[in-house]
Design an enzyme around this catalytic site. Structure first.
Site, PDB file in Angstrom:
ATOM      1  N   SER A  81      32.977  32.736  43.225  1.00 34.06           N
ATOM      2  CA  SER A  81      32.860  31.813  42.084  1.00 34.06           C
ATOM      3  C   SER A  81      31.153  31.804  42.004  1.00 34.06           C
ATOM      4  CB  SER A  81      33.932  30.811  42.095  1.00 34.06           C
ATOM      5  OG  SER A  81      33.826  30.292  40.780  1.00 34.06           O
ATOM      6  N   ASP A 207      43.103  36.341  37.627  1.00 33.63           N
ATOM      7  CA  ASP A 207      42.229  35.089  37.936  1.00 33.63           C
ATOM      8  C   ASP A 207      42.216  34.704  36.417  1.00 33.63           C
ATOM      9  OD1 ASP A 207      40.188  33.416  38.192  1.00 33.63           O
ATOM     10  OD2 ASP A 207      38.959  34.637  39.523  1.00 33.63           O
ATOM     11  N   HIS A 235      42.371  33.178  41.704  1.00 32.34           N
ATOM     12  CA  HIS A 235      41.001  33.056  41.855  1.00 32.34           C
ATOM     13  C   HIS A 235      40.468  33.155  43.298  1.00 32.34           C
ATOM     14  CE1 HIS A 235      36.946  31.819  40.362  1.00 32.34           C
ATOM     15  NE2 HIS A 235      36.895  30.655  41.213  1.00 32.34           N
TER      16      HIS A 235
END
Length: 252
Positions: A81, A207, A235
Site C-alpha cells: 500500500s 481490493d 487489500h
C-alpha cells in the site's frame, strides 16, 4: 538523520519489508518465518509506528531517505500500500540499493482524479482524517474492515489484522495524520516509466482501497513488470493467501 526500528532475521538475499498506513512490521507475522528461510529479512517500522520513535515532521522525502539509510546494497524491496509508494521512490532515488520491487496492493495515486478513475474520492479520505481526530478507535476499526472487504474469509483475516496491530502501542497521531496527507497528495504516475528494476505486482482482485485496475495500469507503464491477482481477496493478500504470497516471493 531520524532513526527507524528494523528487525532482522533469516539468511540469504536481502528482502526489505515496508508496511502500509497505520500499521507496523508485525503485519508480516503470518509470512515472516517462511520468508526468513529463504531471505535475510529487514522488517521496517515506519516513523511513529511500531517501535520506531515519533518524528517532529513526516515528509515523504524524509521517510524515504531514512529507509534508504538501512537498505543493504541490491535489496529486494517489498512494500504494501503506502509502503509500496516508498518502495517505488527508493527504486528511483537509490537504484544501486534496489535490485527488485514487490508492490503489494499498491497504487501510484490513491485519490481519484479527472484522468485517474481508480482512486478513492478525496472527500472520503478527508472525512477519514477528520474522524480520526474525533473518533480514533471507530475510525481505525472502519479502516481494518475496509482492508479485508472482498476477502473469502473476512472474519478470520480481520481477526488476524487486529491481533497483529495491537501487538504494539497505537501509532503516533501526527504520524497518522501525515500519512493520510501523503495518501491525499502523492502521485507517482509519471515516475513509473523510470523504474528500471523488475517489479512484481501482487494485488487482491476485490481490493476496495487500491483498485486492482491501478495495478494492471502500472504493469503497462513499468518497463519490466509482472502482475498476479488474488481472487476473492481484499487489500491484504499476505493475510488472505499467505502460502501463495510466499510462493510468489520464493519465485523471484
Amino acid at each position: 538523520m531520524n532513526r527507524l526500528h528494523v528487525e532482522r532475521m533469516g539468511a540469504g538475499p536481502d528482502l526489505v519489508m515496508i508496511h502500509g498506513w497505520a500499521m507496523h512490521s508485525g503485519i508480516w507475522n503470518s509470512v515472516r518465518d517462511l520468508l526468513a528461510a529463504r531471505y535475510r529479512l529487514h522488517l521496517v517500522d515506519l516513523p511513529g509506528h511500531g517501535q520506531s520513535p515519533a518524528w517532529a515532521s513526516y515528509s515523504f522525502e524524509e521517510i524515504t531517505d531514512s529507509v534508504a539509510q538501512i537498505l543493504p546494497r541490491d535489496s529486494i524491496v517489498c512494500g504494501w500500500s503506502l509502503g509500496g509508494q516508498i518502495a517505488i521512490q527508493l527504486a528511483l532515488t537509490v537504484p544501486q540499493q534496489v535490485s527488485k520491487l514487490v508492490l503489494v496492493a499498491t497504487t501510484p495515486c490513491f485519490i481519484k482524479r479527472d484522468d485517474w478513475p481508480w482512486g478513492m474520492e478525496a472527500l472520503t479520505l478527508q472525512l477519514f482524517k477528520e474522524n480520526l481526530e474525533r473518533h480514533y478507535a471507530q475510525t481505525l476499526n472502519r479502516f481494518f474492515t475496509l482492508q479485508v472487504n472482498g476477502s473469502h474469509d473476512m472474519t478470520h483475516v480481520l481477526a488476524q489484522l487486529r491481533s497483529y496491530f495491537f501487538q504494539h502501542a497505537q501509532p503516533d497521531g501526527q504520524a497518522l495524520a501525515a500519512g493520510l496527507q501523503l495518501l491525499l497528495t502523492n502521485d507517482l504516475r509519471t515516475a513509473l516509466t523510470a523504474v528500471a528494476q523488475p517489479v512484481l505486482l501482487l494485488h487482491g482482485e476485490n481490493d476496495v482501497i487500491t483498485h486492482v485496475d491501478a495495478a494492471r495500469w502500472m504493469q503497462r507503464q513499468l518497463p519490466d513488470a509482472r502482475f498476479i491477482g488474488f481472487p476473492h481477496c481484499g487489500h491484504a493478500p499476505f493475510l488472505t493467501y499467505p502460502d501463495q504470497f510466499i510462493a510468489n516471493l520464493y519465485d523471484l
